[in-house]
Design a protein around this motif. Structure first.
Motif, mmCIF file in Angstrom:
data_model
loop_
_atom_site.group_PDB
_atom_site.id
_atom_site.type_symbol
_atom_site.label_atom_id
_atom_site.label_comp_id
_atom_site.label_asym_id
_atom_site.label_seq_id
_atom_site.Cartn_x
_atom_site.Cartn_y
_atom_site.Cartn_z
ATOM 1 N N ARG A 93 0.176 1.012 13.871
ATOM 2 C CA ARG A 93 -0.971 1.573 13.191
ATOM 3 C C ARG A 93 -1.277 0.642 12.019
ATOM 4 N NH1 ARG A 93 -3.900 5.347 10.664
ATOM 5 N NH2 ARG A 93 -2.983 5.586 8.628
ATOM 6 N N THR B 22 1.008 -2.755 8.390
ATOM 7 C CA THR B 22 1.167 -1.898 9.562
ATOM 8 C C THR B 22 2.318 -0.928 9.378
ATOM 9 O OG1 THR B 22 2.825 -3.225 10.689
ATOM 10 C CG2 THR B 22 0.556 -3.937 10.934
ATOM 11 N N ASP B 23 2.383 0.074 10.267
ATOM 12 C CA ASP B 23 3.461 1.050 10.117
ATOM 13 C C ASP B 23 4.805 0.505 10.594
ATOM 14 O OD1 ASP B 23 2.703 1.095 12.794
ATOM 15 O OD2 ASP B 23 2.870 3.267 13.009
ATOM 16 N N ASP C 137 -8.112 4.335 5.484
ATOM 17 C CA ASP C 137 -7.350 5.409 4.814
ATOM 18 C C ASP C 137 -7.848 5.630 3.396
ATOM 19 O OD1 ASP C 137 -5.830 5.405 7.030
ATOM 20 O OD2 ASP C 137 -3.998 4.588 6.120
ATOM 21 N N HIS D 46 -2.647 -0.048 8.480
ATOM 22 C CA HIS D 46 -3.049 0.632 7.239
ATOM 23 C C HIS D 46 -4.152 -0.156 6.533
ATOM 24 C CE1 HIS D 46 0.294 3.218 7.764
ATOM 25 N NE2 HIS D 46 1.211 2.312 7.493
ATOM 26 N N SER E 272 -9.534 -0.862 4.386
ATOM 27 C CA SER E 272 -8.553 0.196 4.604
ATOM 28 C C SER E 272 -9.295 1.516 4.791
ATOM 29 C CB SER E 272 -7.600 0.293 3.405
ATOM 30 O OG SER E 272 -6.806 1.454 3.526
ATOM 31 N N GLU F 165 0.787 -1.193 0.000
ATOM 32 C CA GLU F 165 0.000 0.000 0.000
ATOM 33 C C GLU F 165 0.820 1.244 0.000
ATOM 34 O OE1 GLU F 165 -3.204 0.842 2.231
ATOM 35 O OE2 GLU F 165 -2.926 -0.968 1.138
ATOM 36 N N ARG F 166 1.939 1.230 0.590
ATOM 37 C CA ARG F 166 2.734 2.448 0.660
ATOM 38 C C ARG F 166 4.177 2.074 0.797
ATOM 39 N NH1 ARG F 166 0.198 5.841 4.822
ATOM 40 N NH2 ARG F 166 -1.744 5.053 4.043
#
Lengths: 171, 329
Positions: free
Chosen positions: B157, B292-293, B262, B159, B260, A170-171
Motif C-alpha cells: 500500500r 509503503t506499508d 491519506d 502512503h 499523499s 510519514e508514520r
C-alpha cells in the motif's frame, strides 16, 4: 491535551524487579519514556538505587502516574516538568517589511497557542524582496499545524512566498 | 517483436541508436515516421540507415508518408509514441495512442501529456484489447520508478510519493546552494549548458514536475487526478538568502513533488530539507521516494533526462511487453 516533558529522580531498593515495577505504570498511563539514567551511588554499601527518568505524558495524567509509582514502593525524590514545545522554522520571501512584518508576527502571537520565537531577516537592496527565517513555537502538533495554516493565509494575502520544511517520514 | 517509432527527435534518435547497437534484443523496427516523412517496411528496417538518412536529408523516409499511414499499415506489434507533443493537451500523441490501442497494438511512450491527461481512458482501452500501455520514460528519465510501483513493490500500500522530478530546477537550486549564485545567474548557466529551455517557464514554475507527479499518483492510486488538482509553486521566486538561511540550519532547498491521498496532499513546491535527506541530490539528477506499508521507504535516484537514458526506459518497457505478451523465438 497538553503534553508535558517530565523529569523524575526516583529512589528504589537495589533488588531485581524494582526498576521494572517503577517503569510499568508509565506505559499504563500512556506516557512515553525518553531516557532512563542509572545513578548508582559511589558508596557501594548503599542498598538503594537512584534512577533519573525523562518521559512525556499528558498533563492531566501526571498526578495519577505519580501516585501509581509511589504505590510500587518507589520514592520520588524530585520532579520537574515543562510544557513540551514544538518548534518549526519556515522561510518567507517577499516584501516582508513593507507588508508590515510586525503585523505578521502579531497574527501568530495573538492566537494564544503559538508564538514567533525567532526571526532572522535578510534585507538586500531596497527594491529586492527580503528573506526571513521564522521559527514558530506551539504546544502541540495540531496547534503548530493551525499556526502554519494561519501563516499560509497571511502569506497568500500579502503576496509572500513560504518555503516549508518537508516533514520527515510519514508514520 | 516488431516496433513502429513515431517521432525522431533526441529521444527517437537515441532509441534508434540503441536498437542499432543492440540487435541481440530482437526488437525489429518495421516503421518510423517524423514530421515530414515515413518509412514502412514489414520485413524490417536498418535503424542505422534511418539515422544516416535523417542526418543527411532531415527526413527519415519517403516525403509525404505520414504517421497516420504508419498506423493504418498495422505493420507493428508495439507503437513507440515519441512525437513532439503538447504536454498539457497531449496532442497529437494522444490521438496516435488511442488508434494504436484500438487496433490491438501495445503502446510505449515518453510523452507525458497524454498519460497525465488521459491515463485512465487509455488504460481502459488497453485492457479491453488485452494489450499493454507503458510509459516508464515519462517520469524520472532512466529511473525505473513505474516498474518499481507496478512490479517490484506490487502488493504494497503506498502512503506517499515524494520526489525531485525536474532536473533543471534541481540544477539551479544546487548551484544557488553551492556557489551562492542568484536565481538569474544559475538559470543563465543552466541555459548555457543546455539544461534549461530558452523559455524555462514550464520547468521553473513547477509545471513539468506537477505533470510527472500526476502520472505517479495515478499509477499508484488510480484516482484520476489531473494537472489542475496540483497546488504548484515554482522556484523562480527563491532568493540566495533563502538558501543561506537554510544552510545555516544544515538544510537546503529543493523543488519537491509530494502526493499523499491519506493526507489530502498533491503539491509541488520548494521545500526545506536536511542535507542528510535522501532526496537532497545534486545537479540534474532526479529522485523518487516511495513510502509503503511493507517495504517502508524506498528511494530511487538516477538520471532524469538524456536521449540514451530515456531510450533505456523505453527499451525496458518494450522488453517487459515482449516477455509478458509476445512469444519470442
Amino acid at each position: 491535551m497538553v503534553p508535558l516533558q517530565v523529569s523524575m529522580k526516583l529512589e528504589m531498593k537495589d533488588s531485581p524487579g524494582q526498576l521494572v515495577a517503577a517503569l510499568t505504570p508509565i506505559s499504563e498511563f500512556g506516557g512515553n519514556i525518553i531516557a532512563v539514567i542509572h545513578q548508582r551511588e559511589p558508596d557501594a554499601s548503599s542498598d538503594t538505587l537512584g534512577v533519573q527518568i525523562v518521559l512525556e505524558i499528558e498533563q492531566d495524567r501526571l498526578d495519577a502516574l505519580v501516585a501509581a509509582i509511589k504505590r510500587q514502593g518507589v520514592s520520588i525524590l524530585r520532579i520537574g516538568e515543562e510544557r513540551l514545545l514544538y518548534r518549526q522554522s519556515v522561510i518567507m520571501i517577499g516584501h516582508l517589511i513593507h507588508t508590515d512584518i510586525g503585523d505578521t508576527i502579531d497574527r501568530i502571537d495573538s492566537t494564544g497557542f503559538a508564538e514567533v520565537a525567532e526571526l532572522n531577516v535578510q534585507m538586500p537592496a531596497i527594491t529586492e524582496p527580503s528573506t526571513a527565517l521564522i521559527t514558530i513555537k506551539a504546544t502541540t502538533r495540531s496547534e503548530m499545524e493551525r499556526a502554519l495554516d494561519l501563516l499560509r493565509g497571511v502569506a497568500a494575502e500579502k503576496g509572500l512566498l513560504i518555503v516549508e520544511p518537508l516533514a520527515e517520514g510519514e508514520r | 517483436m516488431r516496433i513502429a517509432v513515431l517521432g525522431l527527435g533526441a529521444v527517437g534518435k537515441g532509441l534508434l541508436r540503441m536498437l542499432a547497437a543492440k540487435p541481440e534484443l530482437g526488437l525489429v523496427l518495421t516503421a518510423v515516421a517524423d514530421s515530414s516523412s515515413a518509412c514502412i517496411e514489414p520485413g524490417g528496417i536498418d535503424p542505422a540507415a534511418v539515422l544516416d538518412r535523417k542526418s543527411a536529408t532531415n527526413r527519415c523516409g519517403t516525403q509525404g508518408l505520414t504517421a497516420e499511414q504508419v498506423l493504418d499499415s498495422g505493420a507493428f506489434d508495439v507503437l513507440v509514441e515519441l512525437t513532439p507533443t503538447n504536454a498539457v493537451t497531449g496532442e497529437p500523441a494522444l490521438t496516435h495512442m488511442r488508434r494504436a490501442l484500438a487496433l490491438g497494438r501495445h503502446v510505449v511512450t515518453s510523452n507525458k501529456g497524454p498519460i497525465a491527461a488521459a491515463h485512465a481512458e487509455l488504460q481502459e482501452i488497453a485492457a479491453g484489447q488485452g494489450v499493454a500501455l507503458r510509459y516508464e520514460a515519462t517520469v524520472g528519465g532512466a529511473i525505473p520508478v513505474i516498474h518499481a510501483i507496478r512490479d517490484g513493490l506490487a502488493g504494497n500500500r503506498f502512503h506517499a510519493i515524494t520526489g525531485v522530478l525536474n532536473g533543471t530546477c534541481n540544477y539551479i537550486l544546487t548551484r544557488m546552494d553551492e556557489e551562492g549564485l542568484t536565481y538569474d545567474q544559475a538559470l543563465a548557466e543552466a541555459r548555457e549548458l543546455g539544461y534549461a529551455e530558452a523559455d524555462p517557464t514550464y520547468d521553473v514554475r513547477g509545471i513539468d514536475a506537477a505533470i510527472k507527479l500526476v502520472i505517479l499518483a495515478n499509477t499508484c492510486w488510480n484516482l484520476g487526478v489531473v494537472l489542475d488538482d496540483v497546488a504548484i509553486t515554482g522556484i523562480d521566486g527563491l532568493t540566495v538568502d533563502a538558501l543561506r538561511l537554510a544552510a545555516a540550519q544544515d538544510c537546503t532547498i529543493r523543488l519537491i513533488g509530494e502526493a499523499s491521498p491519506d493526507r489530502g496532499i498533491l503539491r509541488v513546491a520548494p521545500r526545506v530539507l536536511p542535507r542528510s535527506h535522501p532526496l537532497v541530490i545534486e545537479g540534474t539528477l532526479n529522485a523518487v521516494m516511495l513510502s509503503t506499508d511493507m517495504a517502508g521507504e524506498c528511494t530511487l535516484i538516477g538520471k532524469g533526462a538524456g536521449s540514451v537514458e530515456t531510450a533505456s526506459a523505453i527499451i525496458g518497457d518494450l522488453l517487459a511487453i515482449r516477455d509478458r505478451y509476445v512469444e519470442c523465438g
